[in-house]
Structure formats: structure tokens, C-alpha cells
Design an enzyme around this catalytic site. Structure first.
Site, PDB file in Angstrom:
ATOM      1  N   ASP A 195       0.940  -1.173   0.243  1.00  0.00           N
ATOM      2  CA  ASP A 195      -0.041   0.129   0.064  1.00  0.00           C
ATOM      3  C   ASP A 195       0.772   1.294   0.060  1.00  0.00           C
ATOM      4  OD1 ASP A 195      -3.199   0.986   0.804  1.00  0.00           O
ATOM      5  OD2 ASP A 195      -1.628   2.246   1.345  1.00  0.00           O
ATOM      6  N   ILE A 196       0.599   2.364  -0.807  1.00  0.00           N
ATOM      7  CA  ILE A 196       1.295   3.289  -0.824  1.00  0.00           C
ATOM      8  C   ILE A 196       0.977   4.228   0.124  1.00  0.00           C
ATOM      9  CG2 ILE A 196       2.104   5.405  -2.528  1.00  0.00           C
ATOM     10  CD1 ILE A 196       1.192   3.875  -4.847  1.00  0.00           C
ATOM     11  N   GLU A 224      -4.842   2.378  -4.321  1.00  0.00           N
ATOM     12  CA  GLU A 224      -3.290   2.388  -4.565  1.00  0.00           C
ATOM     13  C   GLU A 224      -2.622   1.319  -3.757  1.00  0.00           C
ATOM     14  OE1 GLU A 224      -4.463   2.946  -1.338  1.00  0.00           O
ATOM     15  OE2 GLU A 224      -2.664   3.865  -0.530  1.00  0.00           O
TER      16      GLU A 224
HETATM   17  P1  GH3 Z   1      -1.743   5.447   4.499  1.00  0.00           P
HETATM   18  O1  GH3 Z   1      -0.333   5.563   4.491  1.00  0.00           O
HETATM   19  O2  GH3 Z   1      -2.466   5.093   5.497  1.00  0.00           O
HETATM   20  O3  GH3 Z   1      -2.139   4.297   3.442  1.00  0.00           O
HETATM   21  O4  GH3 Z   1      -2.509   6.641   3.897  1.00  0.00           O
HETATM   22  P2  GH3 Z   1      -3.260   6.875   2.544  1.00  0.00           P
HETATM   23  O5  GH3 Z   1      -3.328   8.242   2.415  1.00  0.00           O
HETATM   24  O6  GH3 Z   1      -2.620   6.040   1.557  1.00  0.00           O
HETATM   25  O7  GH3 Z   1      -4.915   6.087   2.792  1.00  0.00           O
HETATM   26  P3  GH3 Z   1      -5.991   5.756   2.193  1.00  0.00           P
HETATM   27  O8  GH3 Z   1      -5.644   4.279   1.694  1.00  0.00           O
HETATM   28  O9  GH3 Z   1      -7.010   6.004   2.938  1.00  0.00           O
HETATM   29  O10 GH3 Z   1      -6.064   6.581   0.743  1.00  0.00           O
HETATM   30  C1  GH3 Z   1      -5.748   6.085  -0.633  1.00  0.00           C
HETATM   31  C2  GH3 Z   1      -6.068   7.315  -1.473  1.00  0.00           C
HETATM   32  O11 GH3 Z   1      -5.896   6.874  -2.885  1.00  0.00           O
HETATM   33  C3  GH3 Z   1      -7.613   7.500  -1.421  1.00  0.00           C
HETATM   34  C4  GH3 Z   1      -8.152   7.792  -2.917  1.00  0.00           C
HETATM   35  O12 GH3 Z   1      -8.655   9.106  -3.097  1.00  0.00           O
HETATM   36  C5  GH3 Z   1      -6.857   7.720  -3.749  1.00  0.00           C
HETATM   37  N1  GH3 Z   1      -6.991   6.817  -4.975  1.00  0.00           N
HETATM   38  C6  GH3 Z   1      -7.845   5.639  -4.857  1.00  0.00           C
HETATM   39  N2  GH3 Z   1      -7.586   5.118  -6.339  1.00  0.00           N
HETATM   40  C7  GH3 Z   1      -6.971   6.315  -7.112  1.00  0.00           C
HETATM   41  C8  GH3 Z   1      -6.528   6.389  -8.350  1.00  0.00           C
HETATM   42  O13 GH3 Z   1      -6.711   5.602  -9.094  1.00  0.00           O
HETATM   43  N3  GH3 Z   1      -5.740   7.530  -8.691  1.00  0.00           N
HETATM   44  C9  GH3 Z   1      -5.365   8.441  -7.760  1.00  0.00           C
HETATM   45  N4  GH3 Z   1      -4.886   9.573  -8.061  1.00  0.00           N
HETATM   46  N5  GH3 Z   1      -5.739   8.192  -6.642  1.00  0.00           N
HETATM   47  C10 GH3 Z   1      -6.458   7.244  -5.998  1.00  0.00           C
HETATM   48 MG    MG Z   2      -2.340   4.355   1.445  1.00  0.00          MG
HETATM   49 MG    MG Z   3      -5.214   2.039   0.907  1.00  0.00          MG
END
Ligand code: GH3
Ligand code: MG
Ligand code: MG
Length: 335
Positions: free
Chosen positions: A201-202, A244
Site C-alpha cells: 500500500d502506498i 493504491e
Molecule cells: P496510508 O499511508 O494510511 O495508506 O495513507 P493513504 O493516504 O494512502 O490512505 P488511504 O488508503 O485512505 O488513501 C488512498 C487514497 O488513494 C484515497 C483515494 O482518493 C486515492 N486513490 C484511489 N484510487 C486512486 C487512483 O486511481 N488514482 C489516484 N490518483 N488516487 C486514487
Molecule cells: Mg495508502
Molecule cells: Mg490504501
């Protein structure tokens, strides 16, 4: 017909594996086609056969009670040597097949028509074949029907492949990855082989989207996926589990080696220079787990990797955590 047949076996195997079709479950379009062929051509046996390295595996079949046979005895192996229909009117009179165990014994094949399944890239990955227990002709109009069905099968295989690929990254979709994981886990279990999975996870990805914009976020997802695919082996499978979050399936990989790989991926991500990030370095957290003795449940393994990932996040991110270490720590802190 355009003769664009490619005959290198390594390329053919890669084309077959890209389709991600071997050992998958029963699917309707292929079932309907073999049923129709059986009725329209009036044959007792029919199959959609894919030719793997040393076996032919049936995606769908009628009148045959096995799902695969050795490649060296299969008629279809001959049929994939060319783009033209391969027809045997009487196998007992053909020196190539007269002593074949599929002719002399069950299922007593006597006549055969196989239409090569030619992919747009030019590889024949298998055949649609109609098989009879009596000597017979396959007149032109029957071959034309079979050829049309073979084209429908190739289109279905392509659609299936498109549906199983994530368009941003080229990784498998979650559904396709789960299917592959189920197949590999069964195989690992049957042969008592190691298998590990990673959940990646990013870190703080929302911040990237919020500060640099969604397109830059997309770019990071894409670049990290490329990096993962470059680093994984051919036999591994990368899936985009969610936005992500990625999952990697590592057949024949012990927990120890999976840990080394996870750490390598973590470092590579953090070192990756992406000019659009203006000097910012993005990290990932990784949770990993390995097949326990007797574990035959993909969801249970994902749950384990997820718990390890959660712990990696709690420990400050940009790190790897195995479920096995985690549960050992937890049980020793309880004791
Ligand atoms: P954590 O270190 O806890 O993982 O923090 P985080 O900010 O990565 O946490 P979280 O998993 O809650 O957030 C993931 C975000 O990724 C939320 C969403 O808006 C974004 N996201 C999901 N799919 C995509 C995509 O295809 N493209 C982009 N640019 N953003 C995305
Ligand atoms: Mg994340
Ligand atoms: Mg995540």
C-alpha cells in the site's frame, strides 16, 4: 487467410499465459460453443483445447471425461502447427495416429477436425476440435462453421483478457488476481510447495493527490506498478487490489525469500525518481504472509497479509511486516 503464423514456442507459451486461461473454472461462452458444435456438426466429442508446454487442457469439452491429456499423444499438437484446419478422416489408416492410445483405447478417436485458435499476434494457442468414433468426412460447410466458432472463441479469450487487466497499470484486476491466486494455492497445496503473497500500500497517498493533483497520483501508481512488474518473476502475478494497493502472488517462494523481495520493492519505490514529484520521495508499506501447512484459502491469506500491512502502517510506514513475525510477537506478549 493471412499467413501471419509465428512458430516460436517460447513466444507461443507467453501468448498463452497472457490469456490467463489455464486451469480456470467453467465459463458460459465456451460451454455454449462446445454444445452447439456437438449439435450442429453432430459429433459425440468436442473440445476447446489449449496447448500448454506438456499437456493439452480443455477449457470446455463434451463427451470426454478428462480435463487434460499429455501433449505428446494429442491430435491438437499437430493441429497447432499451421493456421489451416487439421483433418483426420480415419485415424486407423493414418500412420501418425494408428497406434495412438487415444485411438486404440478410450475414447476411441477415429476421426478428428481441429481448427487452430489463432490470436491476433499470430500465435496458435490451441484448437476447437470436433471428434468422432467413426471414420467420417468433414465437408466444407462444417469446417466453415467450426472456423467461425473458433473466431468467436479467440474474441472471447481476448475480451476475457481485457476484463482481467487493470487499464491504468496493466496489472491484473482484483478478480483476475484472486482467480490466479486460487489456482496457484491449490497447486502449492497439492504438491506441498511454498507460496507467499504480498500486500503493498502506498503511504500517505491522499497527500500526493491533495497537494500535486490526481494525475500525478495516477502517475505514481503507474510507475510503481511498472517497477513491481519489472522486479517480479514471470511466474509471479501482480494485481491491483484497490486504488493504491497492490497484491503480489509469489508461487514457489518461501516466507524468507518473500521478505527479501518485499524489502527490495520497498527500497526501489523509495528511491524512484519521479520528476513530477518535485524531489519528493514516496514510500510503500508491505504486509506479507506464506502458505501455512494445510492453508487452502486465498481469503484467509489476504486477511493475514492485510493484518501485517496494518501493523506496518502503525509502526510508522515505509517498512515490511510478515504475518508470521506479527503473530509470534503477539503470542509471546500474551504469554
Ligand atoms: P496510508 O499511508 O494510511 O495508506 O495513507 P493513504 O493516504 O494512502 O490512505 P488511504 O488508503 O485512505 O488513501 C488512498 C487514497 O488513494 C484515497 C483515494 O482518493 C486515492 N486513490 C484511489 N484510487 C486512486 C487512483 O486511481 N488514482 C489516484 N490518483 N488516487 C486514487
Ligand atoms: Mg495508502
Ligand atoms: Mg490504501
Amino acid at each position: 487467410m493471412l499467413n501471419n503464423l509465428k512458430q516460436d514456442e517460447a513466444g507461443r507459451m507467453m501468448a498463452l499465459h497472457r490469456l490467463d486461461i489455464l486451469d480456470t473454472q467453467v465459463e458460459q461462452p465456451f460451454e455454449k460453443i462446445v454444445e452447439l458444435v456437438q449439435q450442429v456438426i453432430n459429433v459425440p466429442m468436442c473440445a476447446v483445447s489449449l496447448i500448454d508446454a506438456d499437456r493439452q487442457w480443455f477449457k470446455a469439452c463434451r463427451g470426454l471425461d478428462v480435463c487434460e491429456t499429455a501433449r505428446d499423444v494429442s491430435f491438437c499438437t499437430h493441429a497447432i502447427q499451421s493456421i489451416d484446419p487439421f483433418i483426420v478422416r480415419d485415424a486407423t489408416l493414418d500412420p501418425r495416429f494408428a497406434n495412438n492410445p487415444l485411438v486404440t483405447d478410450e475414447p476411441h478417436i477415429r476421426s478428428y477436425a481441429g481448427i487452430p485458435l489463432l490470436t491476433p499476434e499470430g500465435y496458435v494457442v490451441g484448437t476447437l476440435c470436433a471428434i468422432d468414433r467413426v471414420a467420417r468426412e468433414f465437408p466444407d460447410h462444417e469446417i466453415a462453421i467450426l472456423s467461425n466458432f473458433a473466431k468467436v472463441i479467440v474474441s472471447e479469450l481476448e475480451l476475457r483478457q481485457i476484463a482481467s487487466t487493470d487499464s491504468l497499470t496493466g496489472a491484473l484486476t482484483r478478480r483476475a488476481w484472486m482467480e490466479r491466486a486460487r489456482i496457484e494455492l491449490n497447486r502449492a497445496w497439492r504438491h506441498d510447495r511454498p507460496l507467499s503473497i504480498l500486500m503493498i500500500d502506498i503511504d500517505r497517498f491522499k497527500t500526493i493527490n491533495d497537494t500535486l493533483g490526481h494525475p500525478v497520483g495516477d502517475l505514481v501508481i503507474k510507475r510503481f506498478a511498472e517497477l513491481f512488474m519489472k522486479t517480479l518473476r514471470n511466474s509471479d502475478a501482480l494485481g491491483r487490489y484497490g486504488g493504491e494497493e497492490f497484491c503480489a502472488l509469489l508461487p514457489e517462494t518461501s516466507l524468507e525469500n518473500a521478505g527479501l523481495l518485499a524489502e527490495r520493492l520497498r527500497v526501489l519505490c523509495f528511491q524512484e525518481e519521479i520528476s513530477e514529484l518535485n524531489g519528493l520521495h514516496v514510500s510503500v508499506s508491505v504486509g506479507l504472509t506464506s502458505r501455512q501447512n494445510g492453508t487452502n484459502d486465498v481469503l484467509a491469506m489476504i486477511e493475514e497479509a492485510d493484518r501485517a500491512l496494518y501493523h506496518a502502517k502503525k509502526s510508522g510506514r515505509n517498512c515490511c511486516q510478515s504475518y508470521e513475525d506479527l503473530s509470534r510477537e503477539l503470542s509471546s506478549s500474551v504469554a
